[in-house]
Design a protein around this motif. Structure first.
Motif, short mmCIF file in Angstrom:
data_model
loop_
_atom_site.label_atom_id
_atom_site.label_comp_id
_atom_site.label_asym_id
_atom_site.label_seq_id
_atom_site.Cartn_x
_atom_site.Cartn_y
_atom_site.Cartn_z
N VAL A 30 0.85 -1.20 0.00
CA VAL A 30 0.00 0.00 0.00
C VAL A 30 0.88 1.25 0.00
O VAL A 30 0.61 2.22 -0.72
CB VAL A 30 -0.97 -0.01 1.20
CG1 VAL A 30 -1.68 1.32 1.36
CG2 VAL A 30 -1.96 -1.14 1.07
N TYR A 31 1.93 1.22 0.77
CA TYR A 31 2.86 2.35 0.83
C TYR A 31 3.50 2.62 -0.52
O TYR A 31 3.61 3.77 -0.96
CB TYR A 31 3.93 2.09 1.89
CG TYR A 31 4.94 3.19 2.02
CD1 TYR A 31 4.63 4.35 2.73
CD2 TYR A 31 6.20 3.10 1.44
CE1 TYR A 31 5.54 5.38 2.85
CE2 TYR A 31 7.11 4.13 1.56
CZ TYR A 31 6.78 5.26 2.27
OH TYR A 31 7.68 6.28 2.38
N LEU A 32 3.91 1.57 -1.22
CA LEU A 32 4.52 1.75 -2.54
C LEU A 32 3.51 2.24 -3.57
O LEU A 32 3.88 3.00 -4.47
CB LEU A 32 5.18 0.44 -3.00
CG LEU A 32 6.47 0.09 -2.27
CD1 LEU A 32 6.95 -1.30 -2.70
CD2 LEU A 32 7.54 1.13 -2.51
N ILE A 33 2.26 1.83 -3.44
CA ILE A 33 1.23 2.36 -4.34
C ILE A 33 1.04 3.86 -4.08
O ILE A 33 0.95 4.66 -5.02
CB ILE A 33 -0.09 1.59 -4.16
CG1 ILE A 33 0.06 0.17 -4.71
CG2 ILE A 33 -1.25 2.32 -4.85
CD1 ILE A 33 -1.09 -0.75 -4.39
N LEU A 34 1.00 4.26 -2.82
CA LEU A 34 0.89 5.69 -2.49
C LEU A 34 2.11 6.46 -2.98
O LEU A 34 2.00 7.59 -3.46
CB LEU A 34 0.72 5.87 -0.99
CG LEU A 34 -0.60 5.38 -0.39
CD1 LEU A 34 -0.56 5.51 1.13
CD2 LEU A 34 -1.76 6.14 -0.96
N LEU A 63 7.46 3.30 -8.96
CA LEU A 63 6.77 2.32 -9.78
C LEU A 63 7.65 1.11 -10.03
O LEU A 63 7.19 -0.04 -9.96
CB LEU A 63 6.32 2.95 -11.11
CG LEU A 63 5.59 2.03 -12.07
CD1 LEU A 63 4.28 1.54 -11.46
CD2 LEU A 63 5.35 2.74 -13.38
N LEU A 64 8.93 1.34 -10.28
CA LEU A 64 9.86 0.22 -10.46
C LEU A 64 10.00 -0.59 -9.17
O LEU A 64 10.07 -1.82 -9.20
CB LEU A 64 11.22 0.72 -10.93
CG LEU A 64 11.27 1.25 -12.35
CD1 LEU A 64 12.64 1.85 -12.66
CD2 LEU A 64 10.93 0.17 -13.35
N LEU A 65 10.04 0.10 -8.03
CA LEU A 65 10.08 -0.61 -6.75
C LEU A 65 8.81 -1.42 -6.52
O LEU A 65 8.86 -2.53 -6.00
CB LEU A 65 10.28 0.38 -5.60
CG LEU A 65 11.67 0.95 -5.42
CD1 LEU A 65 11.65 2.03 -4.34
CD2 LEU A 65 12.66 -0.13 -5.06
N LEU A 66 7.66 -0.87 -6.92
CA LEU A 66 6.39 -1.58 -6.79
C LEU A 66 6.37 -2.82 -7.67
O LEU A 66 5.92 -3.89 -7.23
CB LEU A 66 5.24 -0.64 -7.14
CG LEU A 66 3.83 -1.22 -7.03
CD1 LEU A 66 3.50 -1.55 -5.58
CD2 LEU A 66 2.82 -0.23 -7.60
N ILE A 67 6.85 -2.71 -8.89
CA ILE A 67 6.92 -3.88 -9.77
C ILE A 67 7.86 -4.93 -9.20
O ILE A 67 7.53 -6.12 -9.18
CB ILE A 67 7.35 -3.44 -11.19
CG1 ILE A 67 6.24 -2.61 -11.84
CG2 ILE A 67 7.69 -4.65 -12.06
CD1 ILE A 67 6.65 -1.92 -13.12
N LEU A 68 9.01 -4.51 -8.69
CA LEU A 68 9.95 -5.45 -8.05
C LEU A 68 9.32 -6.11 -6.83
O LEU A 68 9.48 -7.31 -6.61
CB LEU A 68 11.23 -4.72 -7.67
CG LEU A 68 12.32 -5.55 -7.01
CD1 LEU A 68 12.86 -6.59 -7.99
CD2 LEU A 68 13.44 -4.65 -6.51
N TYR A 69 8.58 -5.34 -6.05
CA TYR A 69 7.87 -5.85 -4.88
C TYR A 69 6.90 -6.96 -5.29
O TYR A 69 6.85 -8.02 -4.67
CB TYR A 69 7.13 -4.69 -4.20
CG TYR A 69 6.05 -5.10 -3.23
CD1 TYR A 69 6.36 -5.45 -1.93
CD2 TYR A 69 4.71 -5.12 -3.61
CE1 TYR A 69 5.37 -5.81 -1.03
CE2 TYR A 69 3.72 -5.47 -2.73
CZ TYR A 69 4.05 -5.82 -1.44
OH TYR A 69 3.07 -6.18 -0.57
N ILE A 127 4.91 -12.27 -5.21
CA ILE A 127 3.65 -12.68 -5.81
C ILE A 127 3.11 -13.97 -5.17
O ILE A 127 1.93 -14.09 -4.90
CB ILE A 127 3.76 -12.80 -7.35
CG1 ILE A 127 2.38 -12.98 -7.97
CG2 ILE A 127 4.69 -13.92 -7.76
CD1 ILE A 127 1.55 -11.77 -7.94
N GLY A 128 3.99 -14.92 -4.88
CA GLY A 128 3.54 -16.17 -4.25
C GLY A 128 2.96 -15.94 -2.86
O GLY A 128 1.90 -16.49 -2.52
N THR A 129 3.63 -15.14 -2.08
CA THR A 129 3.17 -14.84 -0.73
C THR A 129 1.86 -14.06 -0.76
O THR A 129 0.96 -14.32 0.05
CB THR A 129 4.23 -14.04 0.04
OG1 THR A 129 5.47 -14.74 -0.03
CG2 THR A 129 3.84 -13.84 1.48
N LEU A 130 1.74 -13.12 -1.69
CA LEU A 130 0.51 -12.34 -1.79
C LEU A 130 -0.67 -13.21 -2.21
O LEU A 130 -1.79 -13.03 -1.71
CB LEU A 130 0.71 -11.19 -2.77
CG LEU A 130 1.68 -10.10 -2.31
CD1 LEU A 130 1.95 -9.13 -3.44
CD2 LEU A 130 1.15 -9.39 -1.09
#
Length: 116
Positions: free
Chosen positions: A49-53, A88-94, A99-102
């Motif tokens: 959520v923080y990275l989206i903000l 945005l790049l950090l969000l994509i890397l996140y 992805i598996g954990t989410l």
């Protein structure tokens, strides 16, 4: 990244915007959840959520403000909010790394019928 930016602000090289203050304040719950929750599930969601903000400059983690862009569809110009491309790049890397954990968190949430 956040620590480096605030080092620059404190050293007087740049002046912070209100969104920089929000970026620092909104990162505190991520650290709190990381400390409090031993499974790191809530901290992982809070970081997303923080990275989206941060991507949309609601919690700015860089010095500069973004550039506004627009999309033209059928002759109608649709303005987009300014975006921080480093966030945005950090969000994509996140998302790539987690992805598996989410997906597991989402399935656990559905299985428990909304009780997290």
């Amino acid at each position: 990244m956040l620590a480096y930016i605030w080092f620059l602000f404190i050293s007087g090289k740049n002046n912070p915007y209100i969104t920089n203050y929000l970026g620092l304040i909104l990162f505190v719950p991520v650290l709190y959840l990381l400390y409090k929750d031993k499974t790191c599930k809530k901290a992982l969601l809070a970081l997303g959520v923080y990275l989206i903000l941060a991507t949309f400059y609601l919690a700015n983690i860089t010095i500069y403000m973004g550039v506004s862009m627009s999309i033209t569809l059928f002759g109608i110009e649709i303005p987009l909010p300014p975006m921080n491309f480093s966030a945005l790049l950090l969000l994509i890397l996140y998302f790539v790394l987690n992805i598996g954990t989410l997906i597991e968190l989402q399935l656990d949430y559905k299985e428990s019928k909304g009780k997290m």
